[in-house]
Design a protein around this motif. Structure first.
Motif, PDB file in Angstrom:
ATOM      1  N   ASN A   7       0.865  -1.067  -0.096  1.00 24.55           N
ATOM      2  CA  ASN A   7       0.001  -0.051  -0.095  1.00 24.55           C
ATOM      3  C   ASN A   7       0.949   1.337   0.164  1.00 24.55           C
ATOM      4  O   ASN A   7       0.417   2.261  -0.589  1.00 24.55           O
ATOM      5  CB  ASN A   7      -1.065  -0.135   1.265  1.00 24.55           C
ATOM      6  CG  ASN A   7      -1.935  -0.953   1.115  1.00 24.55           C
ATOM      7  OD1 ASN A   7      -2.366  -1.597   0.041  1.00 24.55           O
ATOM      8  ND2 ASN A   7      -2.582  -1.322   2.287  1.00 24.55           N
ATOM      9  N   ALA A   8       1.849   1.132   0.887  1.00 28.73           N
ATOM     10  CA  ALA A   8       3.054   2.537   0.891  1.00 28.73           C
ATOM     11  C   ALA A   8       3.647   2.507  -0.549  1.00 28.73           C
ATOM     12  O   ALA A   8       3.640   3.893  -1.122  1.00 28.73           O
ATOM     13  CB  ALA A   8       4.022   2.278   1.907  1.00 28.73           C
ATOM     14  N   LYS A  46      -7.728   2.836   9.558  1.00 27.17           N
ATOM     15  CA  LYS A  46      -6.969   4.045   9.355  1.00 27.17           C
ATOM     16  C   LYS A  46      -7.095   4.193   7.701  1.00 27.17           C
ATOM     17  O   LYS A  46      -7.005   5.246   7.005  1.00 27.17           O
ATOM     18  CB  LYS A  46      -5.607   4.073   9.741  1.00 27.17           C
ATOM     19  CG  LYS A  46      -4.975   5.150   9.620  1.00 27.17           C
ATOM     20  CD  LYS A  46      -3.569   5.023  10.459  1.00 27.17           C
ATOM     21  CE  LYS A  46      -2.822   4.108   9.808  1.00 27.17           C
ATOM     22  NZ  LYS A  46      -1.286   4.061  10.363  1.00 27.17           N
ATOM     23  N   LEU A  47      -6.846   2.907   7.080  1.00 27.93           N
ATOM     24  CA  LEU A  47      -6.941   3.136   5.614  1.00 27.93           C
ATOM     25  C   LEU A  47      -8.030   3.407   5.035  1.00 27.93           C
ATOM     26  O   LEU A  47      -7.946   4.434   4.013  1.00 27.93           O
ATOM     27  CB  LEU A  47      -6.548   1.524   5.280  1.00 27.93           C
ATOM     28  CG  LEU A  47      -6.418   1.230   3.602  1.00 27.93           C
ATOM     29  CD1 LEU A  47      -5.271   2.089   2.837  1.00 27.93           C
ATOM     30  CD2 LEU A  47      -6.442  -0.137   3.295  1.00 27.93           C
ATOM     31  N   ILE A  49     -10.216   5.713   6.336  1.00 25.95           N
ATOM     32  CA  ILE A  49     -10.305   6.865   6.557  1.00 25.95           C
ATOM     33  C   ILE A  49      -9.536   7.666   5.504  1.00 25.95           C
ATOM     34  O   ILE A  49      -9.868   8.852   5.081  1.00 25.95           O
ATOM     35  CB  ILE A  49     -10.074   7.182   8.001  1.00 25.95           C
ATOM     36  CG1 ILE A  49     -11.171   6.741   8.955  1.00 25.95           C
ATOM     37  CG2 ILE A  49      -9.760   8.855   8.034  1.00 25.95           C
ATOM     38  CD1 ILE A  49     -10.633   6.940  10.410  1.00 25.95           C
ATOM     39  N   PHE A  50      -8.322   7.151   5.463  1.00 23.02           N
ATOM     40  CA  PHE A  50      -7.460   7.872   4.362  1.00 23.02           C
ATOM     41  C   PHE A  50      -7.973   7.846   2.905  1.00 23.02           C
ATOM     42  O   PHE A  50      -7.507   8.771   2.314  1.00 23.02           O
ATOM     43  CB  PHE A  50      -6.187   7.133   4.454  1.00 23.02           C
ATOM     44  CG  PHE A  50      -5.015   7.939   3.571  1.00 23.02           C
ATOM     45  CD1 PHE A  50      -4.371   9.105   4.074  1.00 23.02           C
ATOM     46  CD2 PHE A  50      -4.682   7.366   2.391  1.00 23.02           C
ATOM     47  CE1 PHE A  50      -3.420   9.604   3.078  1.00 23.02           C
ATOM     48  CE2 PHE A  50      -3.743   7.899   1.474  1.00 23.02           C
ATOM     49  CZ  PHE A  50      -3.028   9.240   2.036  1.00 23.02           C
ATOM     50  N   ILE A  51      -8.695   6.500   2.552  1.00 21.38           N
ATOM     51  CA  ILE A  51      -9.019   6.485   1.334  1.00 21.38           C
ATOM     52  C   ILE A  51     -10.381   7.365   0.944  1.00 21.38           C
ATOM     53  O   ILE A  51     -10.361   8.145  -0.273  1.00 21.38           O
ATOM     54  CB  ILE A  51      -9.702   4.984   0.888  1.00 21.38           C
ATOM     55  CG1 ILE A  51      -8.385   4.208   0.806  1.00 21.38           C
ATOM     56  CG2 ILE A  51     -10.440   5.162  -0.324  1.00 21.38           C
ATOM     57  CD1 ILE A  51      -8.778   2.620   0.631  1.00 21.38           C
ATOM     58  N   ASP A  52     -11.046   7.890   2.038  1.00 20.17           N
ATOM     59  CA  ASP A  52     -11.945   8.839   1.869  1.00 20.17           C
ATOM     60  C   ASP A  52     -11.339  10.104   1.496  1.00 20.17           C
ATOM     61  O   ASP A  52     -12.150  11.011   1.030  1.00 20.17           O
ATOM     62  CB  ASP A  52     -13.014   8.860   3.108  1.00 20.17           C
ATOM     63  CG  ASP A  52     -13.709   7.556   3.465  1.00 20.17           C
ATOM     64  OD1 ASP A  52     -14.135   6.881   2.382  1.00 20.17           O
ATOM     65  OD2 ASP A  52     -14.246   7.278   4.534  1.00 20.17           O
ATOM     66  N   ARG A  68      -5.192  -2.446  -0.370  1.00 16.88           N
ATOM     67  CA  ARG A  68      -5.968  -3.465   0.321  1.00 16.88           C
ATOM     68  C   ARG A  68      -5.738  -3.564   1.908  1.00 16.88           C
ATOM     69  O   ARG A  68      -4.750  -3.122   2.219  1.00 16.88           O
ATOM     70  CB  ARG A  68      -5.045  -4.835  -0.228  1.00 16.88           C
ATOM     71  CG  ARG A  68      -5.158  -5.344  -1.724  1.00 16.88           C
ATOM     72  CD  ARG A  68      -4.706  -6.465  -1.968  1.00 16.88           C
ATOM     73  NE  ARG A  68      -3.224  -6.485  -1.702  1.00 16.88           N
ATOM     74  CZ  ARG A  68      -2.616  -7.691  -1.352  1.00 16.88           C
ATOM     75  NH1 ARG A  68      -3.291  -8.886  -0.992  1.00 16.88           N
ATOM     76  NH2 ARG A  68      -1.309  -7.684  -0.896  1.00 16.88           N
ATOM     77  N   PRO A  69      -6.999  -3.957   2.444  1.00 11.24           N
ATOM     78  CA  PRO A  69      -6.984  -3.979   3.973  1.00 11.24           C
ATOM     79  C   PRO A  69      -5.961  -5.230   4.165  1.00 11.24           C
ATOM     80  O   PRO A  69      -5.992  -6.090   3.426  1.00 11.24           O
ATOM     81  CB  PRO A  69      -8.386  -3.998   4.194  1.00 11.24           C
ATOM     82  CG  PRO A  69      -9.062  -4.707   2.997  1.00 11.24           C
ATOM     83  CD  PRO A  69      -8.229  -4.397   1.797  1.00 11.24           C
ATOM     84  N   ILE A  70      -5.965  -5.452   5.384  1.00 12.95           N
ATOM     85  CA  ILE A  70      -5.003  -6.631   5.931  1.00 12.95           C
ATOM     86  C   ILE A  70      -6.075  -7.750   6.203  1.00 12.95           C
ATOM     87  O   ILE A  70      -6.929  -7.433   7.003  1.00 12.95           O
ATOM     88  CB  ILE A  70      -4.537  -6.586   7.062  1.00 12.95           C
ATOM     89  CG1 ILE A  70      -3.194  -5.451   6.931  1.00 12.95           C
ATOM     90  CG2 ILE A  70      -3.838  -7.737   7.546  1.00 12.95           C
ATOM     91  CD1 ILE A  70      -2.503  -4.964   8.262  1.00 12.95           C
TER      92      ILE A  70
END
Length: 218
Positions: A7-8, A46-47, A49-52, A68-70
């Motif tokens: 993701n990073a 957190k992912l 929220i960041f995507i939003d 992708r989420p974990i």
């Protein structure tokens, strides 16, 4: 490369290829701060929220699709079991409970009622010692309790009696509530889901046993 690193890397491509404002770059910097103690659930939240926040960036869709989420089942320490784990990840020290019913013989009189229960079955005890573990009517359920991986027969012959397997369950997976006696829900990313029922667990357990012991018939 793990999911956080993937993701990073994808977000790094976004910053390099799309013009962003200082606020977006700061948000990205905060998101990419790695925390080894962070749970999968916290990271996934957190992912999201960041995507939003990315919706303000033009052409962000292609990058978002790659994030992708974990998976919850993969985020655990070696040897650590949770109720979210697949059945083949069950530790060998989990005690599986098997319920059996006695099969009537063709005799008109029940010749076994009142006789001692076969030793293979769990024998109840109380504070005064062992209770009368005797054979009762055909509706009585008898239990075999063995470590995970034990091959529970569908039909059991013991002391000239026949018993058939009713179902299996893992009490640690079911996790009965002490308050009301019902199974407690399994929490995944803050959402509650009910554990599978005993019948489905029985099918999964038998499938696992067949896979591990292909030469036996279960």
């Amino acid at each position: 490369m793990d999911i956080q690193q993937e993701n990073a890397a994808e977000l790094g491509h976004l910053i390099n290829q799309i013009s962003t404002v200082e606020e977006d770059r700061h948000a990205l910097s905060e998101f990419l701060k790695k925390n080894d103690k962070e749970s999968a659930s916290a990271y996934n939240k957190k992912l999201k929220i960041f995507i939003d926040k990315l919706i303000t960036i033009p052409n962000h869709e292609e990058f978002v699709k790659a994030l992708r989420p974990i998976p919850m089942s993969t985020h655990r320490k070696d040897g650590e079991w949770t109720r979210r784990c697949h059945i083949d990840q069950t530790p060998k020290n989990h005690l599986i409970h098997a319920e059996y019913l006695r099969v009537p013989h063709s005799h008109s009189i029940d010749q076994h009622r009142g006789k001692p229960m076969p030793l293979i079955f769990y024998r109840a005890v109380n504070i005064m010692g062992i209770v009368d573990n005797l054979i009762e009517g055909f509706e009585k359920i008898y239990y075999i309790i063995k470590p995970f991986g034990y091959v529970f027969p569908d039909i059991l012959e013991a002391d000239d009696m026949t018993f058939r397997l009713l179902e299996l369950y893992n009490p640690l997976y079911v996790c009965f509530s002490k308050k009301n006696g019902y199974p407690t829900p399994i929490m995944i990313d803050g959402n509650a889901t009910q554990p599978i029922g005993n019948k489905e667990y029985t099918c999964l357990y038998k499938k696992y046993i067949r896979h591990m012991n292909p030469d036996i018939g279960v």
